[in-house]
Design a protein around this motif. Structure first.
Motif, mmCIF file in Angstrom:
data_model
loop_
_atom_site.group_PDB
_atom_site.id
_atom_site.type_symbol
_atom_site.label_atom_id
_atom_site.label_comp_id
_atom_site.label_asym_id
_atom_site.label_seq_id
_atom_site.Cartn_x
_atom_site.Cartn_y
_atom_site.Cartn_z
ATOM 1 N N SER A 19 25.550 52.407 44.338
ATOM 2 C CA SER A 19 26.773 51.838 42.960
ATOM 3 C C SER A 19 27.989 51.748 43.347
ATOM 4 O O SER A 19 28.856 51.370 42.805
ATOM 5 C CB SER A 19 26.284 52.866 42.196
ATOM 6 N N THR A 72 38.503 52.852 41.295
ATOM 7 C CA THR A 72 37.787 51.116 40.722
ATOM 8 C C THR A 72 38.286 49.651 40.727
ATOM 9 O O THR A 72 39.441 49.757 40.361
ATOM 10 C CB THR A 72 37.318 52.040 39.655
ATOM 11 N N ASN A 74 37.638 46.112 39.292
ATOM 12 C CA ASN A 74 36.855 45.389 38.322
ATOM 13 C C ASN A 74 36.368 44.322 38.461
ATOM 14 O O ASN A 74 37.079 42.995 39.150
ATOM 15 C CB ASN A 74 37.842 45.304 37.020
ATOM 16 N N TYR A 75 34.650 43.657 38.425
ATOM 17 C CA TYR A 75 34.275 42.257 39.028
ATOM 18 C C TYR A 75 34.104 41.479 37.370
ATOM 19 O O TYR A 75 33.776 42.416 36.449
ATOM 20 C CB TYR A 75 33.350 43.061 39.731
ATOM 21 N N HIS A 91 31.656 41.390 32.642
ATOM 22 C CA HIS A 91 32.045 42.725 33.161
ATOM 23 C C HIS A 91 31.686 43.769 33.914
ATOM 24 O O HIS A 91 30.800 44.261 33.130
ATOM 25 C CB HIS A 91 32.931 42.720 32.671
ATOM 26 N N THR A 92 32.053 44.086 35.050
ATOM 27 C CA THR A 92 31.120 45.521 35.315
ATOM 28 C C THR A 92 32.240 46.223 36.211
ATOM 29 O O THR A 92 33.461 45.245 37.207
ATOM 30 C CB THR A 92 30.217 45.387 36.669
ATOM 31 N N GLN A 93 32.094 47.483 36.464
ATOM 32 C CA GLN A 93 33.554 48.093 37.330
ATOM 33 C C GLN A 93 32.713 49.137 38.757
ATOM 34 O O GLN A 93 31.324 49.978 38.389
ATOM 35 C CB GLN A 93 34.225 48.798 36.817
ATOM 36 N N ILE A 94 32.945 48.571 39.880
ATOM 37 C CA ILE A 94 32.609 49.142 40.784
ATOM 38 C C ILE A 94 33.369 50.983 41.303
ATOM 39 O O ILE A 94 34.612 50.140 42.076
ATOM 40 C CB ILE A 94 32.285 48.429 41.798
#
Length: 250
Positions: A19, A72, A74-75, A91-94
């Protein structure tokens, strides 16, 4: 041959991260052969057999001290039909670890890469492309957003394979299989930061299988003092004599 791989920042993703995206301090062998294949214009995933551990050798030296920061990212998934064109549903944050030079105001990341391929035609074409800066694809340091550069190219025509039972100073990262048991000298005159990492050495076709190996290195680019089971290579590079080993452990 030898050349410098430089850039303002990098991310060399650790193969076991999930993750959160952790990074190695230096590019693994698989990253280096990917960069070289891109310079030659070879298509992605088409070169694993031609750059296998029995076909070519890669050595790498950390020339500038590194540090890391966590950010972090943003994708957005922007494929049509999945979340719409605006990608809001995707949308997701990695969290991602980014490698930077220790002195970001003055320095860049810099790695000295040593490369040899048993196919003379590959070596000749690579030399020509590097010296004339004719890269088929741009160089990046792990991510396409982290563009890199190549310079300080040198053709190492004279080198010597040396076998010694004594401690020697090695400039490159070292495969642990090369080091004698209890063969790492930690009693140095100045503080050192030795780190052990597991890195991928090669992939099979379509990345179905990965060959890992353990490495030891000094994070600030200092030499490591070790007793080796096999030969090391002594060469004259950048005006000084250096002892190097290749990542393949051969």
């Amino acid at each position: 041959m030898a050349f410098d791989l430089t850039g303002p920042m990098a991310h060399f993703r650790k193969f076991f991260t999930n993750s959160s995206s952790l990074s190695y301090d230096f590019p693994p062998r698989t990253t280096i052969i990917g960069i070289i294949a891109g310079i030659l214009g070879w298509q992605r995933d088409s070169y694993y057999n031609d750059f296998g551990i029995k076909e070519c050798c890669v050595g790498i030296k950390i020339k500038e001290p590194t540090r890391s920061i966590q950010r972090t990212v943003n994708y957005l998934l922007v494929s049509k039909g999945v979340g719409g064109l605006n990608g809001s549903a995707g949308h997701t944050q990695i969290p991602i670890e980014i490698i930077l030079p220790k002195n970001i105001e003055k320095d860049k990341l810099c790695y000295r890469v040593y490369f040899w391929h048993k196919n003379e035609k590959v070596m000749e074409e690579l030399c020509e492309r590097l010296l004339n800066r004719k890269f088929a694809y741009p160089v990046s340091l792990g991510l396409s957003e982290f563009l890199g550069n190549i310079g300080n190219v040198q053709i190492c025509e004279e080198f010597e394979a040396v076998k010694s039972s004594k401690y020697v100073d090695i400039s490159t990262v070292c495969n642990l299989t090369l080091i004698e048991e209890r063969g790492l000298d930690i009693l140095t005159d100045e503080p050192c930061q030795y780190i052990k990492e597991i890195l991928p050495l090669s992939f099979s076709a379509n990345r179905e299988d990965m060959l890992p190996a353990e490495f030891i290195y000094e994070r600030n680019g200092k030499n490591i003092r070790v007793k080796l089971k096999n030969c090391y290579f002594k060469l004259h590079d950048e005006g000084i004599d250096r002892n190097i080993v290749f990542m393949e452990g051969q």
